[in-house]
Enzyme design. Sequence first.
Site, PDB file in Angstrom:
ATOM      1  N   ASN A 399       0.815  -1.194   0.000  1.00  9.34           N
ATOM      2  CA  ASN A 399       0.000   0.000   0.000  1.00  9.34           C
ATOM      3  C   ASN A 399       0.859   1.258   0.000  1.00  9.34           C
ATOM      4  OD1 ASN A 399      -1.894   1.982   0.363  1.00  9.34           O
ATOM      5  ND2 ASN A 399      -2.982   0.972   2.002  1.00  9.34           N
ATOM      6  N   ASP A 400       1.422   1.582   1.154  1.00  8.32           N
ATOM      7  CA  ASP A 400       2.155   2.847   1.262  1.00  8.32           C
ATOM      8  C   ASP A 400       3.303   2.963   0.259  1.00  8.32           C
ATOM      9  OD1 ASP A 400       0.487   3.514   3.372  1.00  8.32           O
ATOM     10  OD2 ASP A 400       1.747   2.468   4.809  1.00  8.32           O
TER      11      ASP A 400
END
Lengths: 473, 104
Positions: A399-400
């Site tokens: 994600n990040d």
Amino acid sequence: MILPAVFLQSTNFIDALYIVAFGLFIYGLSGLTGPRTAVRGNKIAASGMAIAFVATLLQRHVLHGSSTPWLIALGIVLGTAIGIPAARNVHMTAMPQMVALFNGVGGGAVALIAWVEYRHHFGGQFALKAEIPSLFAAIVGSISFWGSNIAFGKLQGILPGRPIKLPGQAAVNAVLFVICLASAIVLAAGTHSQGLFILGILLAAAVLGNMVVLPIGGADMPVVISLLNAFTGLSAAATGIALNNTALIVAGMIVGASGSILTNLMAKAMNRSVPAIVAGGFGGTLDAPESAGGEGGTVRSTSAQDVAIQLSYARLVVIAPGYGMAVAQAQHAVRELEKALEAKGVEVKFAIHPVAGRMPGHMNVLLAEADVPYDLLREMDEINPEFPRTDVTLVIGANDVTNPAAKNQPGSPIYGMPILEVDQSQAVIVLKRSMASGFAGIDNPLFYDPKTSMLFGDAKASVSEVTSEVQAL
Amino acid sequence: MSTITEIAILVLAAFVGFEVISKVPNTLHTPLMSGTNAIHGIVLLGGLLVIADSSGVLEKVLLVVAITFGTINIIGGFFVTDRMLGMFKRKPDLPEDGQEGEGE
């Protein structure tokens, strides 16, 4: 019989053994810095430790007293009985918190030894040369123990990974630090209530350890663990000075120094500075402006069958794995998918972000476990120029590290962090359990990108499903 | 040992530590952290050195706990590092690591 005993217990022989141990530590550590020599390096360092241990037991006064050998044996047996099963049974995904825990007990040992050393010199004279390092060891060991426990709790999910902020935290930390320092000075200057002050130091340092790590977001935890690791090394070296033991000084200082370098390297890989990480709050939504664009956008969800078709007719597919793959233990399923796609003539590459997962190198370890060929793995700088010609990027539980906000939203807390530029590829498929935000707790505009489709569900199940669809095509 | 000797040892050991770690591929950061983590378990020796002179139940208990902690740190640390590195072992030919292999 007597002569060998005298020889074995002579300081010269013991010093010689220590020197051999140092050599092995240094040689082993340098081995650990290269992939080919790492396994051997670890074993060499471990044998150095065994030699240092035996050399210490040989010292004449160490086994003095009728109960001493039994107490030592008790400690060793307990430690072995706890340490081996813990190390053997831990999942590869839980490795980072295990390292945190092992680091914490090391710091705990330092603090306890310093405490006993202190009690031992109550009333008597405690040379400043031994007293100052002991106090340092008590403070730093205690911080390391509690800080590591918090890091463990955050990574294990016992504590929320998000930064926990308390009002006036910086002031409280400063006060605690001053209490530690002041108590140490009072103690060194000589006082009647030593027992109280040393306990006060240990307690204040304990609270400080908790307070320092709590406000740091989960994404920064690897760096924090590395920093605490260096701290424990330094405190071990201080214990060595207090106890006049060269082995502790050398080994502790080597860890202190190499740990600091490593901490810096890790922070650099995330484009973060160590002071900024310690200041805390990274990944907090408290002071971070919510992402401006995209939040109101819609998310397109897709099916395994559609994904299979998209992948099978691509020329180049890049797989970007993240912590989600680790949690779901999906690496073997991913390997199967890669094989199925290659059988269809699709070129598959893996994009490895340096801090994907919870630790640098986390993804490499998992993919190696699943036998993914090493030459398919691409580091971030290598793969980023290839995204524009990538037909489909498959993001598996990352994600990040794929969040374009890091590049184009100056207000985002992760702005400036180098990312995998998956948004540059022709199409993006994100495998995710839910729409929950990543470890850093930041919304990801990638999910709202019109060329992104989401396949919700457990990563392992989703990948297996896609694989069988690909094979059926 | 004189204070100055000990400080000299401290400084030299620091340089060794800096030097050894100067260039490490990202992949090996975690195992390396875990390996150095195991090495500071050497505080176990500190526990061994003071337990004979300790007196009273509290001190003995504290030191047994310290020795237990140190042992967990050492044994668990090296064991976990070995397991992590075992994941890389099966690849005898690591094609892209020519530059790193030479460092040794």
